[in-house]
Motif scaffolding. Structure first.
Motif, PDB file in Angstrom:
ATOM      1  N   VAL A 231       7.755  24.252  24.914  1.00  0.00           N
ATOM      2  CA  VAL A 231       7.614  24.779  23.552  1.00  0.00           C
ATOM      3  C   VAL A 231       7.816  26.289  23.560  1.00  0.00           C
ATOM      4  O   VAL A 231       8.528  26.853  22.721  1.00  0.00           O
ATOM      5  CB  VAL A 231       6.232  24.414  22.967  1.00  0.00           C
ATOM      6  N   GLU A 232       7.203  26.961  24.537  1.00  0.00           N
ATOM      7  CA  GLU A 232       7.375  28.413  24.637  1.00  0.00           C
ATOM      8  C   GLU A 232       8.805  28.758  25.052  1.00  0.00           C
ATOM      9  O   GLU A 232       9.429  29.668  24.489  1.00  0.00           O
ATOM     10  CB  GLU A 232       6.388  28.982  25.643  1.00  0.00           C
ATOM     11  N   TYR A 233       9.355  27.995  26.010  1.00  0.00           N
ATOM     12  CA  TYR A 233      10.696  28.271  26.536  1.00  0.00           C
ATOM     13  C   TYR A 233      11.747  28.142  25.438  1.00  0.00           C
ATOM     14  O   TYR A 233      12.557  29.053  25.225  1.00  0.00           O
ATOM     15  CB  TYR A 233      10.985  27.303  27.683  1.00  0.00           C
ATOM     16  N   PHE A 234      11.740  27.010  24.737  1.00  0.00           N
ATOM     17  CA  PHE A 234      12.719  26.799  23.676  1.00  0.00           C
ATOM     18  C   PHE A 234      12.482  27.747  22.503  1.00  0.00           C
ATOM     19  O   PHE A 234      13.420  28.304  21.925  1.00  0.00           O
ATOM     20  CB  PHE A 234      12.665  25.353  23.168  1.00  0.00           C
ATOM     21  N   LYS A 236      11.226  30.765  22.138  1.00  0.00           N
ATOM     22  CA  LYS A 236      11.626  32.169  22.230  1.00  0.00           C
ATOM     23  C   LYS A 236      13.143  32.334  22.299  1.00  0.00           C
ATOM     24  O   LYS A 236      13.671  33.421  22.050  1.00  0.00           O
ATOM     25  CB  LYS A 236      10.958  32.823  23.438  1.00  0.00           C
ATOM     26  N   MET A 237      13.858  31.225  22.622  1.00  0.00           N
ATOM     27  CA  MET A 237      15.305  31.310  22.745  1.00  0.00           C
ATOM     28  C   MET A 237      16.041  31.020  21.435  1.00  0.00           C
ATOM     29  O   MET A 237      17.238  31.323  21.319  1.00  0.00           O
ATOM     30  CB  MET A 237      15.797  30.320  23.813  1.00  0.00           C
ATOM     31  N   PHE A 250      21.900  22.704  22.457  1.00  0.00           N
ATOM     32  CA  PHE A 250      20.813  23.523  21.934  1.00  0.00           C
ATOM     33  C   PHE A 250      21.348  24.575  20.965  1.00  0.00           C
ATOM     34  O   PHE A 250      20.831  24.737  19.847  1.00  0.00           O
ATOM     35  CB  PHE A 250      20.087  24.169  23.119  1.00  0.00           C
ATOM     36  N   SER A 251      22.395  25.272  21.351  1.00  0.00           N
ATOM     37  CA  SER A 251      22.980  26.298  20.494  1.00  0.00           C
ATOM     38  C   SER A 251      23.537  25.690  19.204  1.00  0.00           C
ATOM     39  O   SER A 251      23.391  26.263  18.111  1.00  0.00           O
ATOM     40  CB  SER A 251      24.079  27.050  21.243  1.00  0.00           C
ATOM     41  N   SER A 265      13.650  24.712  11.215  1.00  0.00           N
ATOM     42  CA  SER A 265      12.596  25.596  11.696  1.00  0.00           C
ATOM     43  C   SER A 265      12.591  25.609  13.218  1.00  0.00           C
ATOM     44  O   SER A 265      13.077  24.684  13.878  1.00  0.00           O
ATOM     45  CB  SER A 265      11.231  25.121  11.190  1.00  0.00           C
ATOM     46  N   VAL A 266      12.038  26.676  13.767  1.00  0.00           N
ATOM     47  CA  VAL A 266      11.930  26.791  15.224  1.00  0.00           C
ATOM     48  C   VAL A 266      11.148  25.600  15.776  1.00  0.00           C
ATOM     49  O   VAL A 266      11.523  24.998  16.796  1.00  0.00           O
ATOM     50  CB  VAL A 266      11.253  28.112  15.622  1.00  0.00           C
TER      51      VAL A 266
END
Length: 469
Positions: A231-234, A236-237, A250-251, A265-266
């Motif tokens: 969750v943190e890894y994705f 922040k990217m 992902f992009s 949303s993120v």
């Protein structure tokens, strides 16, 4: 089929504590007596028939159908449910014309703490809207990019397996995770990808753990820790990927917009990426493994596929996205492997309305399951069902079969979004293998398979990749 009038939100004790805070709209559990009228068995106290199902899923299912028919009551994995068998049952539940069945409430008890709000854990309009957004990542141009990445990664890894005897299942599992890191996430192999892969492995293992709360030193505890890391890894990217031009999945998802022109949303992107990675790597690992096993047992099919493959592309060069459609017989062989060993042996749902099937009235709130593993072995649809025969999927044979007699990817609105990616990855993999090697197993070798939750050979499947002269 009228909607029940007495549905209330489930209590937080049953829902939020066990499955997370997004489940308060789930239907309450029925009393055990609600399906007493359906024949079946409750098994042992507390654990019911769980151990028998885990030990021999097909044997258990065949025994129950022989004794009770294709609709029966079962008690396993924490509660009572109704099992429905055959293509007609698959069509009723998967096509779901009358919006009776909830995929969210079917899969949720297993997956919700680790993969909440994944596509399979959505229903109806919300599912349709998010599926439409995510489908952008599976259009032809992104798929061409993924094909290039897959060819490169697979060619390199098979070169390292060449001439060796090794355990195939852990090797292909590692490869599919690495390929997902590049195609899905756009990150190179190395320490960063290793951390991501470990988090996914921990989450998948936790989804079938006996302990269903994230206590320290348990599989669920490790899975919850893995989810927190991702969750943190994705998260922040996302801003960086949204502003970039990356061609990885992902992009693509970060940049796509809904019908109102808004980005996802993120939080939604993070949840979908977690789920897509999980859904992709374990099922394709199982499917490729089962096809390797079938080809090892039937070397004449290696010869047939090799001839087709070499007509499309030279040995060792792989196959591009635009040429995948020419590997017709390869696709039939892959489909036959999926028939014999479907990567998802059963599909759970929850009835949102009362319905009737097989002469029984089944009330809202009932957990319902259908079984590809059973349907795929029904002799009336698959003559000599134990035999590996890819020609079953030639057009002239396949058109005569019930549409829902073969359902490894599900069906209806919840048909697997990544099925074309799975076909592509399998075709590219086997082109690299079969055009350069023979797949060989020891004479008389017959590994046992664990069917649930996702099929795998218990011993890892010992094979040799023998270079062609």
């Amino acid at each position: 089929m009228n909607a029940p009038t007495n549905i209330q939100p489930v209590s937080s004790q049953w829902s939020e504590k066990r499955f997370g805070p997004d489940t308060l709209h789930w239907l309450p559990r029925n009393s055990d007596s609600a399906i007493d009228h359906i024949p079946g068995e409750d098994g042992m106290p507390v654990i019911g028939n769980t151990l028998e199902q885990l030990g021999d899923y097909r044997g258990f299912t065949n025994r129950m159908v022989a004794k009770y028919g294709r609709v029966y009551r079962n008690n396993s994995f924490g509660g009572r449910s109704v099992a429905l068998h055959g293509p007609e049952a698959n069509e009723l539940v998967m096509f779901d014309r009358d919006k009776i069945f909830s995929s969210e409430q079917g899969w949720g008890p297993v997956l919700n703490l680790l993969f909440p709000r994944g596509l399979m854990l959505m229903d109806f309009e919300k599912h349709r809207a998010d599926r439409k957004i995510l489908s952008v990542a599976f259009k032809p141009e992104p798929m061409r990019h993924y094909a290039e990445s897959l060819n490169e990664g697979i060619r390199d890894r098979i070169g390292k397996w060449s001439g060796k005897t090794f355990k195939f299942y852990p090797a292909i599992k590692e490869l599919t995770l690495d390929l997902a890191a590049t195609s899905f996430l756009g990150i190179p192999w190395g320490p960063e990808a290793d951390k991501v892969n470990k988090a996914f492995v921990d989450m998948v293992q936790a989804s079938i753990g006996v302990v269903r709360v994230p206590l320290p030193f348990t599989a669920m505890g490790r899975g919850a820790k893995g989810r927190a890391y991702l969750v943190e890894y994705f998260g922040k990217m996302v801003p960086e990927r949204r502003d970039g031009t990356g061609e990885d999945m992902f992009s693509q998802i970060c940049r796509t917009r809904d019908d109102n022109g808004d980005h996802m949303s993120v939080e939604a992107i993070v949840d979908h990426m977690n789920f897509l990675m999980m859904a992709a790597h374990d099922t394709i690992t199982s499917s490729i493994t089962s096809m390797v096993w079938e080809l090892a047992k039937h070397p004449e099919w290696q010869d047939k596929l090799r001839e087709e493959m070499l007509a499309v592309s030279p040995a060792g060069e792989g196959v591009g996205h635009n040429s995948l459609g020419q590997l017709e017989m390869t696709e039939w062989a892959f489909k036959e492997a999926l028939r014999l060993v479907p990567p998802v042996p059963s599909f759970p749902r929850r009835a949102l309305k009362d319905f009737e099937y097989g002469g029984y009235r089944i009330p809202a709130g009932t957990s319902v399951g259908v079984s590809p593993a059973y349907t795929h072995m029904m002799a009336e649809h698959w003559p000599d069902p134990e035999k590996f025969d890819p020609m079953r999927f030639s057009p002239e044979v396949a058109r005569e079969r019930h549409k829902y007699a073969w359902v490894p990817f599900g069906g209806g609105a919840h048909m697997c979004l990544g099925l074309h990616f799975a076909y592509m990855q399998a075709k590219i993999f086997f082109h690299h293998v079969v055009t350069t090697h023979r797949i060989v197993v020891a004479e008389g070798y017959a590994p046992e398979w664990q069917v649930l939750p996702i099929p795998r050979p218990k011993d890892g499947l010992t094979v040799s990749f023998v270079p062609l002269a």
